[in-house]
Design an enzyme around this catalytic site. Structure first.
Site, PDB file in Angstrom:
ATOM      1  N   ASP A  20      29.923 -28.556 -19.313  1.00 32.99           N
ATOM      2  CA  ASP A  20      28.654 -28.245 -18.032  1.00 32.99           C
ATOM      3  C   ASP A  20      28.313 -29.123 -17.687  1.00 32.99           C
ATOM      4  OD1 ASP A  20      27.926 -26.565 -16.539  1.00 32.99           O
ATOM      5  OD2 ASP A  20      26.373 -25.896 -18.732  1.00 32.99           O
ATOM      6  N   GLY A  21      27.520 -29.377 -16.740  1.00 34.45           N
ATOM      7  CA  GLY A  21      26.921 -29.990 -16.087  1.00 34.45           C
ATOM      8  C   GLY A  21      26.877 -31.778 -14.932  1.00 34.45           C
ATOM      9  N   ARG A  24      24.908 -31.562 -11.948  1.00 33.92           N
ATOM     10  CA  ARG A  24      23.350 -32.225 -12.175  1.00 33.92           C
ATOM     11  C   ARG A  24      23.390 -33.321 -12.885  1.00 33.92           C
ATOM     12  NH1 ARG A  24      21.549 -28.200 -17.292  1.00 33.92           N
ATOM     13  NH2 ARG A  24      24.346 -27.597 -17.332  1.00 33.92           N
ATOM     14  N   ARG A  33      27.341 -34.171  -6.009  1.00 31.54           N
ATOM     15  CA  ARG A  33      27.931 -33.134  -7.084  1.00 31.54           C
ATOM     16  C   ARG A  33      29.501 -33.534  -7.549  1.00 31.54           C
ATOM     17  NH1 ARG A  33      25.507 -28.559  -9.040  1.00 31.54           N
ATOM     18  NH2 ARG A  33      27.277 -27.796  -9.438  1.00 31.54           N
ATOM     19  N   HIS A  37      31.830 -34.426 -10.898  1.00 34.19           N
ATOM     20  CA  HIS A  37      33.430 -33.330 -11.212  1.00 34.19           C
ATOM     21  C   HIS A  37      33.751 -34.858 -11.655  1.00 34.19           C
ATOM     22  CE1 HIS A  37      31.842 -29.461 -10.041  1.00 34.19           C
ATOM     23  NE2 HIS A  37      31.522 -29.410  -9.497  1.00 34.19           N
ATOM     24  N   SER A  65      36.637 -21.785 -13.935  1.00 33.53           N
ATOM     25  CA  SER A  65      36.654 -20.925 -14.421  1.00 33.53           C
ATOM     26  C   SER A  65      36.844 -19.280 -12.834  1.00 33.53           C
ATOM     27  CB  SER A  65      35.045 -20.215 -14.852  1.00 33.53           C
ATOM     28  OG  SER A  65      34.087 -19.874 -13.162  1.00 33.53           O
ATOM     29  N   GLU A  67      34.909 -17.162 -12.457  1.00 36.97           N
ATOM     30  CA  GLU A  67      33.841 -16.981 -10.879  1.00 36.97           C
ATOM     31  C   GLU A  67      33.444 -18.233 -10.123  1.00 36.97           C
ATOM     32  OE1 GLU A  67      33.968 -16.293 -14.722  1.00 36.97           O
ATOM     33  OE2 GLU A  67      34.487 -14.308 -14.082  1.00 36.97           O
ATOM     34  N   LEU A 131      48.995 -34.291 -30.307  1.00 35.96           N
ATOM     35  CA  LEU A 131      47.810 -33.090 -29.701  1.00 35.96           C
ATOM     36  C   LEU A 131      48.359 -32.266 -28.199  1.00 35.96           C
ATOM     37  CD1 LEU A 131      44.819 -32.269 -29.074  1.00 35.96           C
ATOM     38  CD2 LEU A 131      45.050 -34.437 -27.499  1.00 35.96           C
ATOM     39  N   ARG A 188      25.298 -19.950 -23.720  1.00 33.18           N
ATOM     40  CA  ARG A 188      26.087 -19.310 -23.668  1.00 33.18           C
ATOM     41  C   ARG A 188      27.369 -19.735 -23.342  1.00 33.18           C
ATOM     42  NH1 ARG A 188      23.152 -20.005 -19.245  1.00 33.18           N
ATOM     43  NH2 ARG A 188      23.834 -20.506 -16.812  1.00 33.18           N
ATOM     44  N   SER A 190      30.270 -18.184 -21.338  1.00 27.86           N
ATOM     45  CA  SER A 190      30.096 -17.561 -19.603  1.00 27.86           C
ATOM     46  C   SER A 190      31.420 -17.501 -19.557  1.00 27.86           C
ATOM     47  CB  SER A 190      30.108 -19.495 -18.992  1.00 27.86           C
ATOM     48  OG  SER A 190      28.869 -19.721 -18.670  1.00 27.86           O
TER      49      SER A 190
END
Length: 239
Positions: A20-21, A24, A33, A37, A65, A67, A131, A188, A190
């Site tokens: 996340d972030g 921002r 933005r 990414h 996600s 959402e 991995l 959270r 999410s």
């Protein structure tokens, strides 16, 4: 990092990260933005390399996600293009480094070009035993539980156990996360691996994802190493 090999507890086999972030991070620098990414994808590569070097068995990254489709169309379009391009550019490197790539989520929600890129990357790396890199894309924990239950219902099974559900989830056969990390300051989960993280240790970092480097990751691992995992037992029983 120092020349001393970082300490990785034997109990730490699977790390899951909510990255996340990105947006921002870009906005703080006066950028669009989407540039966040792009920077975030570079950081994801570093995390995979570090986990592979330190002997972590599984790394699961929450990329997109179910959402996230609600975000501005231009941002979603950029993310889909970035995902497809990254799969194409990174799959050979992953294969060279013995990394097995799996995309977990509702892949039917992606266009044919992206689905083809996913299939190609997964097929190239399917026999690797280093991995295991799980990319959660168009993924939601509630969706995962619902699709698992649907499979069982369609098979005529009415008495459903926890084991049955687990066996039908997209992570079936994979150890559940020992440590789940979320960057960006939010506290959270999410809708991320909500079944699988029932007993995961949670770690929240204020660092925005593009700033979360291997030093930050090792700090999270060091914090994990200090914890006592009880799984319902008392501390005395574990000791």
């Amino acid at each position: 990092m120092s020349d001393t090999k970082p300490y990785i507890p034997e109990s730490l086999q699977h790390i899951a990260i909510i990255m996340d972030g990105n947006g921002r991070w870009a906005q703080k620098r006066g950028k669009k933005r989407v540039m966040g990414h792009k920077a975030g994808m570079e950081r994801a590569r570093e995390m995979a390399e570090y986990c592979g070097e330190q002997g972590i068995k599984v790394l699961t990254l929450f990329v997109f996600s179910s959402e996230n489709w609600k975000r501005p169309p231009e941002e979603v379009s950029f993310l889909m293009d970035l995902f497809a391009t990254s799969l194409k550019n990174e799959s050979k490197k992953l294969h060279k480094n013995n990394v097995k790539l799996i995309v977990i989520g509702d892949k039917s929600g992606f266009d044919k070009r992206l689905q083809k890129a996913i299939d190609k990357a997964e097929d190239l790396t399917k026999d690797n035993d280093g991995l295991l890199l799980q990319i959660a894309a168009n993924y939601g924990g509630r969706w995962d539980i619902a699709q698992a239950a649907t499979q069982l219902a369609q098979a005529g099974i009415t008495e459903i156990s926890e084991e049955m559900l687990s066996d039908k989830m997209v992570t079936a056969g994979i150890n559940e996360p020992d440590l789940m990390i979320r960057t960006g300051g939010e506290k959270r989960i999410s809708n991320f691996l909500i079944w699988q993280t029932a007993y995961s240790e949670l770690y929240f970092s204020d660092a925005l994802w593009p700033d979360f480097d291997s030093l930050e990751l090792q700090t999270a691992i060091d914090d994990f190493a200090k914890r006592q995992r009880r799984f319902g037992q008392t501390g005395e029983q574990i000791s």
